[in-house]
Write a protein that holds these residues in place. Structure first.
Motif, short mmCIF file in Angstrom:
data_model
loop_
_atom_site.label_atom_id
_atom_site.label_comp_id
_atom_site.label_asym_id
_atom_site.label_seq_id
_atom_site.Cartn_x
_atom_site.Cartn_y
_atom_site.Cartn_z
N ARG A 135 -2.13 14.01 2.86
CA ARG A 135 -2.68 13.45 1.64
C ARG A 135 -3.42 14.28 0.79
NH1 ARG A 135 -4.42 10.70 5.99
NH2 ARG A 135 -6.25 10.86 5.48
N ASP A 136 -4.48 15.13 1.31
CA ASP A 136 -5.36 15.87 0.38
C ASP A 136 -5.86 16.87 1.12
OD1 ASP A 136 -7.81 14.83 1.53
OD2 ASP A 136 -7.50 13.11 0.50
N LEU A 137 -6.12 18.01 0.30
CA LEU A 137 -6.70 19.39 0.71
C LEU A 137 -7.63 20.01 -0.27
CD1 LEU A 137 -5.91 21.77 3.02
CD2 LEU A 137 -4.43 22.69 1.30
N PHE A 138 -8.81 20.21 0.52
CA PHE A 138 -9.96 20.84 -0.42
C PHE A 138 -10.02 22.15 0.30
CE2 PHE A 138 -10.62 16.20 -0.76
CZ PHE A 138 -10.96 16.20 -2.14
N VAL A 139 -10.28 23.13 -0.50
CA VAL A 139 -10.30 24.45 -0.25
C VAL A 139 -11.34 25.07 -1.43
CG1 VAL A 139 -9.30 26.79 -0.09
CG2 VAL A 139 -8.03 24.43 0.37
N SER A 140 -12.10 25.82 -0.58
CA SER A 140 -13.21 26.87 -1.31
C SER A 140 -13.11 28.20 -0.83
CB SER A 140 -14.74 26.31 -1.11
OG SER A 140 -15.57 26.92 -1.92
N GLU A 154 0.34 26.78 -1.12
CA GLU A 154 1.62 26.49 -1.88
C GLU A 154 2.76 25.22 -1.33
OE1 GLU A 154 3.11 30.14 -3.22
OE2 GLU A 154 1.69 30.34 -4.70
N GLU A 155 3.10 25.60 -0.16
CA GLU A 155 3.74 24.72 0.72
C GLU A 155 3.27 23.29 0.77
OE1 GLU A 155 4.64 26.04 4.35
OE2 GLU A 155 5.76 28.03 3.70
N ALA A 156 1.82 22.98 0.80
CA ALA A 156 1.23 21.75 0.73
C ALA A 156 1.33 21.12 -0.43
CB ALA A 156 -0.24 22.13 1.30
N ALA A 157 1.12 21.89 -1.40
CA ALA A 157 1.25 21.44 -2.87
C ALA A 157 2.67 20.86 -2.91
CB ALA A 157 0.99 22.37 -3.82
N GLY A 158 3.62 21.65 -2.19
CA GLY A 158 5.20 21.35 -2.72
C GLY A 158 5.45 20.07 -1.91
N ARG A 159 4.84 19.68 -0.86
CA ARG A 159 5.01 18.32 -0.14
C ARG A 159 4.18 17.27 -0.69
NH1 ARG A 159 2.84 21.70 4.11
NH2 ARG A 159 0.77 21.02 4.70
N ASP A 160 3.63 17.54 -1.81
CA ASP A 160 2.99 16.18 -2.66
C ASP A 160 1.33 16.20 -1.88
OD1 ASP A 160 4.76 16.07 -4.52
OD2 ASP A 160 5.93 14.70 -3.10
N VAL A 161 1.08 16.96 -1.30
CA VAL A 161 -0.45 16.95 -0.83
C VAL A 161 -1.27 17.19 -2.20
CG1 VAL A 161 -2.27 18.19 0.41
CG2 VAL A 161 -0.05 17.60 1.47
N GLU A 162 -2.40 16.45 -2.40
CA GLU A 162 -3.27 16.50 -3.40
C GLU A 162 -4.40 17.85 -2.95
OE1 GLU A 162 -6.59 14.38 -6.31
OE2 GLU A 162 -5.11 13.20 -4.98
N VAL A 163 -3.85 18.86 -3.88
CA VAL A 163 -4.74 20.25 -3.79
C VAL A 163 -5.67 20.48 -4.43
CG1 VAL A 163 -4.30 22.64 -3.48
CG2 VAL A 163 -2.67 21.18 -2.44
N GLY A 203 -8.56 19.24 5.43
CA GLY A 203 -7.19 18.54 5.56
C GLY A 203 -7.48 17.03 5.82
N ASP A 204 -6.98 16.31 4.86
CA ASP A 204 -7.33 14.87 4.80
C ASP A 204 -8.45 14.38 5.08
OD1 ASP A 204 -4.59 14.99 4.27
OD2 ASP A 204 -3.90 14.64 6.31
N ARG A 205 -9.43 15.24 5.12
CA ARG A 205 -11.04 14.73 5.35
C ARG A 205 -11.10 14.27 6.77
NH1 ARG A 205 -12.49 11.95 -0.57
NH2 ARG A 205 -10.42 12.60 -1.54
N ARG A 206 -10.28 14.65 7.60
CA ARG A 206 -10.50 14.46 9.00
C ARG A 206 -10.48 15.84 9.80
NH1 ARG A 206 -5.76 15.50 11.49
NH2 ARG A 206 -3.77 15.93 10.19
N GLU A 207 -10.18 16.91 9.18
CA GLU A 207 -10.42 18.23 10.16
C GLU A 207 -10.75 19.17 9.12
OE1 GLU A 207 -7.04 19.78 12.22
OE2 GLU A 207 -5.56 19.17 10.67
#
Length: 271
Positions: A135-140, A154-163, A203-207
């Motif tokens: 669903r979503d991905l937060f990266v610092s 880039e693969e995560a964004a390609g599968r429609d994860v909100e990056v 990732g997905d606010r779960r891990e």
């Protein structure tokens, strides 16, 4: 890539050391060869070479043929065909296990958390979090670490994860998703204050993976505790909000506010 690299990769895909050596010897011969010649070319002991070749034949990686003297000789399955077959088998096993393994897995007694004690372990675990996001991905992240994770992000964004990425340093991430260059405070000021490059991947606010790189070392943790993962995501979200505010109202105005507001001074006071 060296021959040793080829052998190691074949072993990672399921061949034994002897099988990998025998297969490479068959490919390198360019013609049917007998077991004696395979042993001579590969270094596989003569006492085990026919057993090894039999295993290659059983897995379809080689074929028996009759030589001119009616002796048994061997030909390899062409490399492209072998790799295609290995990919199909691997993908089939992964697909089957994706549904079967969760059925046999016991429910964890608590939320998983473990230490990460070197750079490769940190990057590998961060890559797992990126790959698992749906669903979503937060990266610092700083450029040195993003170079290792860029393809997976880039693969995560390609599968429609909100990056959403907060990018530090002189090489801001220019990939897909919502990217915010960390300019407030300046990256060099952050590095001077903390003495290490912080990485946060959620990732997905779960891990999440949270850690640091500096002075030739790396350390951090992986956690599947949703409360900790949520806090890590909020850290990145608030840093993004700060970058947006700095862009909108100006860094000087934020500096003035931080310097004159008592509550902000209290919260930001260094011990």
């Amino acid at each position: 890539m060296s021959t040793q690299d080829v052998l190691e990769h074949l072993q990672r895909l399921g061949m034994s050391g002897y099988e990998a050596k025998a297969y490479v010897a068959l490919v390198g011969a360019g013609r049917p060869v007998n077991g004696y010649e395979v042993a001579k070319r590969s270094g596989v002991p003569r006492s085990t070479v026919y057993e090894t070749l039999g295993k290659l034949v059983a897995r379809g990686a080689a074929y028996e043929v009759r030589g001119s003297s009616d002796a048994t000789e061997y030909l390899p399955l062409p490399p492209e065909s072998l790799l295609d077959r290995m990919r199909r088998e691997f993908d089939g096993s992964v697909s089957a296990l994706r549904s079967a393994l969760p059925r046999v897995a016991a429910a964890p007694e608590g939320h998983l958390i473990h230490n990460l004690k070197d750079a490769q372990a940190m990057l590998d675990r961060a890559g797992d979090v990126v790959a698992g996001a749906r669903r979503d991905l937060f990266v610092s992240i700083w450029p040195q670490e993003m170079r290792a994770l860029r393809g997976q992000v880039e693969e995560a964004a390609g599968r429609d994860v909100e990056v959403s990425v907060v990018s530090f340093g002189a090489e801001p991430f220019d990939g897909p998703g919502n990217v915010y260059e960390h300019r407030y405070s300046a990256p060099e000021a952050v590095l001077e204050e903390f003495r290490y490059r912080l990485i946060v991947v959620v990732g997905d606010r779960r891990e999440a993976v949270v850690g640091g790189f500096g002075d030739g070392a790396a350390w951090g943790v992986y956690t599947a505790d949703p409360a900790v993962a949520l806090m890590a995501a909020e850290f990145v979200r608030q840093d993004i909000a700060l970058q947006i505010l700095a862009d909108r109202v100006g860094a000087a105005e934020l500096d003035r506010l931080f310097a004159t507001e008592p509550e902000l001074l209290r919260l930001l006071r260094r011990r």
